[in-house]
Design a protein around this motif. Structure first.
Motif, PDB file in Angstrom:
ATOM      1  N   GLY A  79      19.250  41.287 -34.667  1.00 12.90           N
ATOM      2  CA  GLY A  79      20.386  41.150 -35.576  1.00 12.90           C
ATOM      3  C   GLY A  79      20.046  40.349 -36.812  1.00 12.90           C
ATOM      4  O   GLY A  79      20.505  40.664 -37.910  1.00 12.90           O
ATOM      5  N   ALA A  80      19.233  39.300 -36.647  1.00 16.48           N
ATOM      6  CA  ALA A  80      18.835  38.476 -37.788  1.00 16.48           C
ATOM      7  C   ALA A  80      17.989  39.265 -38.771  1.00 16.48           C
ATOM      8  O   ALA A  80      18.067  39.054 -39.987  1.00 16.48           O
ATOM      9  CB  ALA A  80      18.066  37.250 -37.298  1.00 16.48           C
ATOM     10  N   ALA A 181      23.688  40.759 -31.573  1.00 14.79           N
ATOM     11  CA  ALA A 181      23.136  41.197 -32.858  1.00 14.79           C
ATOM     12  C   ALA A 181      23.993  40.678 -34.010  1.00 14.79           C
ATOM     13  O   ALA A 181      23.473  40.270 -35.059  1.00 14.79           O
ATOM     14  CB  ALA A 181      23.045  42.720 -32.899  1.00 14.79           C
ATOM     15  N   ALA A 182      25.314  40.674 -33.830  1.00 14.27           N
ATOM     16  CA  ALA A 182      26.207  40.139 -34.858  1.00 14.27           C
ATOM     17  C   ALA A 182      25.984  38.643 -35.036  1.00 14.27           C
ATOM     18  O   ALA A 182      25.990  38.124 -36.160  1.00 14.27           O
ATOM     19  CB  ALA A 182      27.658  40.423 -34.489  1.00 14.27           C
ATOM     20  N   ILE A 183      25.780  37.931 -33.926  1.00 12.35           N
ATOM     21  CA  ILE A 183      25.517  36.494 -34.018  1.00 12.35           C
ATOM     22  C   ILE A 183      24.177  36.242 -34.702  1.00 12.35           C
ATOM     23  O   ILE A 183      24.043  35.345 -35.533  1.00 12.35           O
ATOM     24  CB  ILE A 183      25.543  35.868 -32.617  1.00 12.35           C
ATOM     25  CG1 ILE A 183      26.960  35.946 -32.040  1.00 12.35           C
ATOM     26  CG2 ILE A 183      25.088  34.411 -32.659  1.00 12.35           C
ATOM     27  CD1 ILE A 183      27.052  35.520 -30.593  1.00 12.35           C
ATOM     28  N   HIS A 192      28.327  34.351 -43.943  1.00 10.21           N
ATOM     29  CA  HIS A 192      29.056  35.539 -43.495  1.00 10.21           C
ATOM     30  C   HIS A 192      29.240  35.513 -41.985  1.00 10.21           C
ATOM     31  O   HIS A 192      28.975  36.486 -41.288  1.00 10.21           O
ATOM     32  CB  HIS A 192      28.300  36.813 -43.898  1.00 10.21           C
ATOM     33  CG  HIS A 192      28.134  36.959 -45.373  1.00 10.21           C
ATOM     34  ND1 HIS A 192      27.123  36.341 -46.072  1.00 10.21           N
ATOM     35  CD2 HIS A 192      28.884  37.652 -46.286  1.00 10.21           C
ATOM     36  CE1 HIS A 192      27.220  36.663 -47.360  1.00 10.21           C
ATOM     37  NE2 HIS A 192      28.277  37.445 -47.511  1.00 10.21           N
ATOM     38  N   VAL A 193      29.684  34.414 -41.455  1.00  9.10           N
ATOM     39  CA  VAL A 193      29.872  34.297 -40.016  1.00  9.10           C
ATOM     40  C   VAL A 193      31.084  35.120 -39.584  1.00  9.10           C
ATOM     41  O   VAL A 193      32.160  34.999 -40.158  1.00  9.10           O
ATOM     42  CB  VAL A 193      30.063  32.818 -39.602  1.00  9.10           C
ATOM     43  CG1 VAL A 193      30.347  32.722 -38.118  1.00  9.10           C
ATOM     44  CG2 VAL A 193      28.821  32.014 -39.959  1.00  9.10           C
ATOM     45  N   ASN A 194      30.885  35.944 -38.601  1.00  6.86           N
ATOM     46  CA  ASN A 194      31.965  36.760 -38.057  1.00  6.86           C
ATOM     47  C   ASN A 194      32.369  36.175 -36.704  1.00  6.86           C
ATOM     48  O   ASN A 194      31.639  36.293 -35.724  1.00  6.86           O
ATOM     49  CB  ASN A 194      31.494  38.207 -37.888  1.00  6.86           C
ATOM     50  CG  ASN A 194      32.598  39.107 -37.351  1.00  6.86           C
ATOM     51  OD1 ASN A 194      33.718  38.661 -37.096  1.00  6.86           O
ATOM     52  ND2 ASN A 194      32.279  40.377 -37.171  1.00  6.86           N
TER      53      ASN A 194
END
Length: 227
Positions: A79-80, A181-183, A192-194
Motif C-alpha cells: 500500500g505504501a 494497503a490503505a493504512i 491523506h489519512v483515511n
C-alpha cells in the motif's frame, strides 16, 4: 530410541518431512534476525524498478510470505508503494502465489509422511481437511492460529484439494488486504489519512465470528445426525 530414529530417517518420506521442518525453522530464525525496512521509504524502490515494479511486488511478496514474513507487513508495504487499490491487488496476487508455492512444497515434502502415520482422531481431522470446501478454508484462514505461510505449508501436508484451498485463501485475505494497503498508503502520505481504512479489517473479525459459528453448528448437526 536412537536406533528407531535412525530407521525412521532412512525412509524417504521421513527425510522429506525432516527437510520441511528444517526449512521452516530456517525461515523462522531468518525472520527474527533480519531487520525489516521502513514502509515509508519503500516508494523509492518502485521508482527504481519502473514498469517491473508490479511484477516484482507480486513475486517478491510471495517469496517473503513463503519465507514466513507476516502478511501484514507485506500488505502495508504494498500500500505504501502503490497506493490503496493497486497495493491491495498486488498484495492479493502475492498471497495467491505464495499459497500455491507453500501448498506445493508441503504436499511434496510432507504429505506422504503424514498420510502414512495419521491414526484415530488425527485421521478424522485429515479426512475433514480432505473434504473441505472453499468455506472451510476461509474459516481456517480467518482463525488466528498461525501465519499465512505456515498455514499454506500445513495445508499441503493434508488431503485438501488445491483449487478450494487457493480460492478460500484469497477470499479470506481480501478484507485485511484492502484495510492494511490503505493504512500503508496513509503512512507514505500522512496528509491523506483515511480513518475508514480499518473497516475491512474489522469486517474480517466479524466474518471470522460468523464463519466459526456456522462451522460449529454444521459440525454439531453432523454429530447428532438426523432427528
Amino acid at each position: 530410541m536412537i536406533p528407531a530414529v535412525r530407521r525412521l530417517l532412512r525412509q524417504p518420506s521421513a527425510l522429506r518431512f525432516a527437510g520441511l521442518l528444517l526449512l521452516l525453522a530456517g525461515f523462522a530464525v531468518t525472520v527474527l534476525l533480519v531487520p525489516r525496512p521502513d514502509p515509508a521509504q519503500l516508494p523509492r524502490l518502485a521508482d527504481s524498478l519502473g514498469g517491473y515494479a508490479p511484477v516484482a511486488a507480486i513475486v517478491g511478496g510471495a517469496l517473503l510470505l513463503v519465507a514466513l514474513v507476516p502478511r501484514t507487513f507485506i500488505t502495508l508495504a504494498s500500500g505504501a508503494i502503490f497506493g490503496p487499490l493497486a497495493g491491495a491487488a498486488y498484495a492479493l496476487g502475492a498471497a495467491l502465489l505464495a499459497a500455491a508455492i507453500g501448498f506445493a512444497v508441503g504436499r511434496l515434502l510432507g504429505r506422504e509422511f503424514v498420510a502414512e502415520r495419521v491414526r484415530g482422531r488425527l485421521a478424522r481431522l485429515d479426512g475433514w481437511f480432505a473434504r473441505q470446501s472453499v468455506f472451510g478454508v476461509i474459516t481456517v484462514r480467518l482463525l488466528p492460529i498461525a501465519g499465512f505461510g505456515l498455514v499454506s505449508y500445513g495445508y499441503g501436508t493434508t488431503g485438501t484439494r488445491l483449487l478450494p484451498f487457493l480460492a478460500g485463501s484469497v477470499i479470506a485475505a481480501t478484507p485485511t488486504a484492502v484495510g492494511y494497503a490503505a493504512i500503508g498508503a496513509a503512512v507514505s502520505s500522512p496528509g491523506h489519512v483515511n480513518w475508514y481504512a480499518a473497516a475491512p479489517a474489522s469486517f474480517g473479525l466479524i466474518a471470522s465470528a460468523v464463519l466459526i459459528h456456522r462451522w460449529w453448528r454444521a459440525e454439531r448437526r453432523r454429530r447428532l445426525g438426523p432427528t
